[in-house]
Design an enzyme around this catalytic site. Structure first.
Site, mmCIF file in Angstrom:
data_model
loop_
_atom_site.group_PDB
_atom_site.id
_atom_site.type_symbol
_atom_site.label_atom_id
_atom_site.label_comp_id
_atom_site.label_asym_id
_atom_site.label_seq_id
_atom_site.Cartn_x
_atom_site.Cartn_y
_atom_site.Cartn_z
ATOM 1 N N LYS A 140 -7.903 1.583 -2.985
ATOM 2 C CA LYS A 140 -7.663 1.240 -1.584
ATOM 3 C C LYS A 140 -7.710 2.465 -0.684
ATOM 4 O O LYS A 140 -8.327 2.431 0.384
ATOM 5 C CB LYS A 140 -6.322 0.529 -1.401
ATOM 6 N N THR A 162 0.876 -1.175 0.000
ATOM 7 C CA THR A 162 0.000 0.000 0.000
ATOM 8 C C THR A 162 0.904 1.212 0.000
ATOM 9 O O THR A 162 1.576 1.503 1.000
ATOM 10 C CB THR A 162 -0.913 0.006 1.234
ATOM 11 N N LYS A 175 -1.513 5.592 8.378
ATOM 12 C CA LYS A 175 -0.720 5.548 7.145
ATOM 13 C C LYS A 175 -1.619 5.718 5.918
ATOM 14 O O LYS A 175 -1.339 6.515 5.020
ATOM 15 C CB LYS A 175 0.040 4.220 7.055
#
Lengths: 238, 238, 238, 238
Positions: free
Chosen positions: C115, C40, C190
């Protein structure tokens, strides 16, 4: 006790207290008595208190005060007053005995309105200054350098020039005294919540005021309500 | 053209432009040349530009400027400089020819850091002042009354005392000139976004800075980027 | 090692790591090799990685994964993929061996985009649910009553129906296990920061996303990054 | 008219109206009459209304409703009820004639509490979903791709799965009908403001709830209060 008085001054925690006490006062106050309320309370209650007084033919003034514990001992308090010209004229010498600056802000409730608007600016600008120092620290900028720039240019504000939230640049600020108040975070939270209540009732958009209230609420809930409000920089730093 | 110059000054929109131009400059600049970048760009690019210069044995300074169009014509610009003592000493007379105040904020990138920290305070306090006037209006408080209180007590800040966002109290402020900039909202948005980029990269918490950036973004998306940043009061009022 | 491989899968903490590793991979990978990155990372780096691969005549896919530690052990992970149809077709059987659901979201970077957009919704809705429970507690509303209403009406969302942040209503949620992750708050932070970086670069307004990032940052700075992200309800309660 | 009634149902805009009407009702209502208030009002007023009823030996229930205009015509409304077990038992058949789902949320005011908590989640999650679509657009992600991912994973919520704020993925959502409500933005603003009033009075921290209220206030002030609340995506896009 009140029956023979020409002027009565009250200072209480909340609007409900003021309405309760004034409700009793007017049962014994003679016509023409001047009622001055120096509490910091919600605007709606302040206006109701004026109506109570008017119903008993009393003069009335809402006159919250700012300046904190330092101002009180130094005699530099500011009173922000709302009410009729007559009430203000009668009250002025009384308030001048207690404070340095007395401002007539307008009609009923205008003193409370001015105080919450001023303190909303203060709460917002203090968090803004704290964020700037916290960001500067991460970027390797010294406190003194940021102070030197911001205090002399467009970032200047009472929160940095007079009450700088990091130790050093302004020796008299609470940051140099382990954030002993000064002006406690719980009191700033109270004023910011009064501003939000007024904004919700009046239909004003105050996005940063709302967020500032939330941040001081989080700070207070962490147990720091008794510290100076400039200590909120520690919550930002973690 | 640069080959024989002792000092080169650049002022460009973005960090990528500065890196591209300096990347070319150093191929022809002789050792000891002083490169001054007066752009307002991201801290990371500013630091990379210093590295480029060092690799070519050039002196370098990041020196963004504040004061807006008014400051430029009045000669009252402030330069915030980052770089070595040698670079600053060499650059000072050059910058003094253009601005009134020259502050050495620290090492590489410190000028950019100081500017975004200062302007983050400015953007936050301006919205705070606008919210206070918008709330005061709903509560029946005149602009002058709020100005009289806040500009002389703990709400005082450049955004109200010098650049008051409502017409009247400060005749020279853009509010009296239909919000013609001054300092355009799109430029304030740019600076607030630079501050957010730096905060994300450095790990600093800046909740009001983040929200101020969002509010100026919404204002800009409504088509008002070319107006003075104090016009954001109109978005709050609707 | 890579030289003879037909498919290489990477999973690394940051965009810079991916670019560095892929930069080395392509020096030895034969044409037609499929590179799949399951990290990611930021959208910009993901797109650069695709360019690296294309330059070496390799196929490439960005394919971040969601589902947390629970999903990994249960085989219920979801992969969100970005890249060409050819790359997706080649990668699908590989990803199906690891996850339950494989979605082709679009071209280069679309997996990362999907995402961070999904997880921004998740981070926001989780704080919203936590605020609702915290408010309900103050109003005397039981957890079960709020759950019964919200989970079956317009307040329903994964954060309450599947991952309820108070113990009781959903026995499998981390709230019943002392907020052991699950999905750690530091990882949510994050992802929210990646969303903010993308929003700043792309010019998207995301006011609640920005605030959610700030709140998880404050929570992380209080030392709670290792706990499940639903534990942020404790910061709201104080 | 009320004198002979066994059950009286009220539905009024604000708490003050309910207190006024119930204040009159109880002067003529016989003991044992059941008063049901289906208004969405502030929790404090709802509790006072219960006290009025109790003083006249009447049973009482606060029972706000959700489901919007669509739910009313389809008979799928949900009632959230607060009051005694006796009052709820008596009211249940009455409410079942009007709605599909009747939930007893707790004592006096619990219906109002449940409704504002639920709708605060709804308002927050809708803005979160709108932000995600607006960000996705800037990143080149199609609406359908984001929908396919989020509606089936941890981003799933009523605001995307059932009421998707962009046209296409959910054909029945107001986005496909030019944002004709549905649930008007002005009503969402009303509920979010009730939640903020309750949070301020009760001492609950609700940072995203506060910001959502501010954003719908800005949207309403731009003249969009009559459109469906999911149209707020247009303010984010500019």
């Amino acid at each position: 006790m009140v029956a023979g008085a020409e002027t009565v001054v009250t200072m209480l925690p909340k609007g409900a207290h003021v309405l309760s006490v004034w409700g009793e006062l007017i049962t014994s106050a003679k016509a023409g008595t001047l009622l001055i309320d120096c509490s910091t309370i919600d605007v709606a209650s302040a206006r109701k208190a004026h109506e109570l007084a008017a119903g008993a033919n009393c003069l009335s003034l809402d006159a919250p005060v700012s300046g904190g514990t330092g101002g009180a001992s130094a005699g530099t308090l500011t009173f922000m007053a709302g009410g009729s010209d007559d009430a203000f004229a009668r009250a002025k010498p009384v308030l001048e005995a207690m404070g340095k600056k007395i401002v007539h802000c307008g009609g009923n409730g205008a003193g409370q309105a001015a105080k919450i608007c001023n303190n909303m600016i203060l709460g917002i600008s203090m968090i803004g200054v704290c964020e700037a120092f916290a960001l500067g620290e991460k970027l390797g900028l010294t406190h003194q350098a940021l102070f030197d720039v911001a205090s002399t240019s467009s970032g200047q504000c009472w929160s940095i020039n007079t009450y700088c939230p990091v130790p050093g640049p302004v020796p008299t600020s609470p940051a140099n005294n382990d954030y002993k108040p000064g002006f406690a975070a719980a009191l700033m939270l109270k004023d910011l919540k009064l501003a939000q209540e007024a904004a919700l009732a009046a239909g004003a958009a105050t996005p940063l005021g709302a967020e500032a209230a939330q941040l001081f609420d989080l700070f207070d809930k962490q147990g720091h309500g008794g510290r100076d409000f400039s200590a909120i920089i520690e919550m930002l730093r973690g």
